[in-house]
Enzyme design. Structure first.
Site, short mmCIF file in Angstrom:
data_model
loop_
_atom_site.label_atom_id
_atom_site.label_comp_id
_atom_site.label_asym_id
_atom_site.label_seq_id
_atom_site.Cartn_x
_atom_site.Cartn_y
_atom_site.Cartn_z
N LYS A 195 0.81 -1.22 0.00
CA LYS A 195 0.00 0.00 0.00
C LYS A 195 0.84 1.27 0.00
O LYS A 195 0.38 2.31 -0.45
CB LYS A 195 -0.99 -0.01 1.17
CG LYS A 195 -2.05 -1.09 1.03
CD LYS A 195 -3.36 -0.79 1.72
CE LYS A 195 -4.38 -1.85 1.35
NZ LYS A 195 -5.67 -1.73 1.98
N LYS A 251 -5.77 -10.46 -5.24
CA LYS A 251 -6.93 -10.82 -4.43
C LYS A 251 -8.11 -9.89 -4.67
O LYS A 251 -7.91 -8.71 -4.99
CB LYS A 251 -6.55 -10.88 -2.94
CG LYS A 251 -6.56 -9.56 -2.23
CD LYS A 251 -6.60 -9.71 -0.71
CE LYS A 251 -6.81 -8.33 -0.09
NZ LYS A 251 -7.90 -8.18 0.81
N LYS A 303 -11.99 -4.62 -1.77
CA LYS A 303 -13.03 -3.58 -1.76
C LYS A 303 -12.55 -2.33 -2.47
O LYS A 303 -13.32 -1.59 -3.04
CB LYS A 303 -13.34 -3.15 -0.32
CG LYS A 303 -14.14 -4.12 0.46
CD LYS A 303 -14.69 -3.40 1.70
CE LYS A 303 -14.56 -4.28 2.92
NZ LYS A 303 -13.38 -4.01 3.72
P1 ATP Z 1 -9.48 -3.43 1.28
O1 ATP Z 1 -9.58 -3.93 -0.10
O2 ATP Z 1 -10.12 -2.09 1.51
O3 ATP Z 1 -8.11 -3.55 1.87
P2 ATP Z 1 -10.53 -5.89 2.03
O4 ATP Z 1 -11.45 -6.24 0.93
O5 ATP Z 1 -9.19 -6.53 2.07
O6 ATP Z 1 -10.39 -4.35 2.13
P3 ATP Z 1 -11.03 -6.09 4.90
O7 ATP Z 1 -12.08 -5.31 5.57
O8 ATP Z 1 -9.66 -5.59 5.05
O9 ATP Z 1 -11.35 -6.20 3.34
O10 ATP Z 1 -11.14 -7.60 5.31
C1 ATP Z 1 -12.20 -8.19 6.01
C2 ATP Z 1 -11.96 -9.69 6.08
O11 ATP Z 1 -12.09 -10.27 4.77
C3 ATP Z 1 -10.56 -10.08 6.57
O12 ATP Z 1 -10.67 -11.20 7.42
C4 ATP Z 1 -9.82 -10.47 5.32
O13 ATP Z 1 -8.81 -11.42 5.56
C5 ATP Z 1 -10.94 -11.07 4.48
N1 ATP Z 1 -10.67 -10.94 3.06
C6 ATP Z 1 -10.44 -9.79 2.36
N2 ATP Z 1 -10.26 -10.03 1.07
C7 ATP Z 1 -10.38 -11.38 0.90
C8 ATP Z 1 -10.32 -12.25 -0.24
N3 ATP Z 1 -10.11 -11.78 -1.45
N4 ATP Z 1 -10.50 -13.57 -0.02
C9 ATP Z 1 -10.74 -14.07 1.21
N5 ATP Z 1 -10.82 -13.30 2.32
C10 ATP Z 1 -10.65 -11.97 2.18
#
Ligand code: ATP
Ligand code: LTN
Length: 326
Positions: free
Chosen positions: A110, A192, A195
């Site tokens: 990041k 991955k 969001k």
């Molecule tokens: P951002 O993209 O804003 O960093 P994020 O999508 O990674 O956000 P978080 O709120 O950081 O989402 O994560 C919430 C939960 O979802 C965490 O336990 C994280 O490990 C899980 N998670 C996030 N992305 C994935 C993915 N692609 N596959 C499986 N688990 C995920």
């Protein structure tokens, strides 16, 4: 057993969050005392529009309840409503090494070596450790991408305990699922699902309408050899679709792959659209009832009060060990 986890209010929860982490949150309600947080202090590590942030906080809270988290059985609350998170985070910041924080892959991704990356991005994993340790949590259900942060949390707890005694902090374990722990972006199966990725076609949000779900799956990037087989290295696109299919239908990827043996990618994709639409329909319906209701804010206030009662006790114990205060 005490369970703790959190989700950032950075946008709509997608199927990666759901299949990797949130689905476990629901199941764990039957196994222990669950505390689920909306980590708004983590969300401001990169600048956020205040009214969007507020609305995402309420969206995540309503989605928590829509997927089956019960605010009476579990504690659901917003991180910044409990001041202990920031306080314990400072104490742990003084125990963390700059070297270990510089090695965190999420920070490296990041910040990309940018000198003006916010310091909050660097300290993000310490705040996450504070979230968990503040509740004496035993188990932390998360996706695979959080493994390194959980390791750091354990290292910090052990380091503090070596100095002040094993009754200072509980050393937690991460809990990762077999199927769905790492859902990849639909338009780029080598990164991955996230969001905050720019492309809407990279993800399926739990609130997406059926047409968007269909479009994202039918356009998902695949290879051109036409063989349906689970092989992350050589066939990341098809493997990702098989693993989403398996996770939603409670089947193994091999089982799903066997069913589509000899058929084209089109029929796998078409059926995956149906499986996904069916899985998300009840969640969307409940979300629409819960989001506008006053009960949502009442539940979060009640959750914050209960969380605060636990946090204040743990914080006082840690402060005492460090010799802080009078
Ligand atoms: P951002 O993209 O804003 O960093 P994020 O999508 O990674 O956000 P978080 O709120 O950081 O989402 O994560 C919430 C939960 O979802 C965490 O336990 C994280 O490990 C899980 N998670 C996030 N992305 C994935 C993915 N692609 N596959 C499986 N688990 C995920
Ligand atoms: N870093 C996590 C969100 C998070 C979290 C936590 C998860 C913040 N604090 C405590 C579990 C426990 C992420 O998903 N990016």
């Amino acid at each position: 057993m005490r369970v703790f986890s959190g989700v950032q209010p950075t946008g709509n929860i997608h199927i990666g969050n759901y299949l990797g982490a949130l689905r476990q949150f629901v199941a764990l309600q039957d196994e222990g005392e669950c505390i689920y947080c909306i980590v708004d202090l983590h969300a401001i590590t990169l600048p956020k529009d205040p009214s969007e942030l507020r609305s995402h906080i309420l969206d995540v809270a309503a989605l928590y309840m829509a997927i089956g988290l019960d605010p009476k059985r579990s504690i659901l609350f917003v991180q910044s409503d409990v001041p202990g998170h920031a306080e314990l985070s400072w104490i742990l910041t003084c125990c963390a090494y700059t070297g270990e924080l510089s090695r965190m892959t999420q920070f490296k991704d990041k910040s990309r070596g940018n000198e003006s990356a916010p310091a909050g991005l660097f300290l993000y994993p310490v705040l996450m450790a504070a979230d968990i340790l503040l509740y004496d949590a035993d188990v932390v259900p998360v996706g695979q991408d959080q493994k390194q942060h959980i390791e750091l949390t354990r290292d910090l707890a052990v380091r503090v305990n070596n100095r002040f005694g094993d009754d200072t902090l509980v050393v937690p374990d991460g809990r990762f699922l077999k199927e769905g722990a790492r859902v990849m972006a639909l338009d780029d199966p080598t990164s991955k699902m996230s969001k905050s990725a720019e492309s809407e076609m990279s993800r399926i949000s739990l609130l997406d309408d059926d047409a968007k779900i269909k479009k994202a799956i039918m356009r998902a990037t695949t290879d051109s050899d036409g063989e349906i087989r689970y092989d992350i290295e050589r066939k990341p696109g098809i493997s990702n679709l098989l693993s989403i299919y398996g996770a939603f239908s409670g089947r193994s990827v091999d089982d799903v792959a066997a069913q589509y043996q000899g058929q084209g990618y089109g029929s796998l994709k078409k059926d995956l659209v149906e499986v996904t639409v069916d899985a998300l329909r009840p969640i969307k319906e409940r979300f629409c009832e819960i989001r506008p209701s006053g009960e949502l804010v009442d539940a979060l206030r009640d959750g914050a009060e209960r969380a605060n009662a636990i946090a204040a006790r743990v914080l006082a114990r840690v402060q005492g060990k460090f010799g802080l205060g009078v």
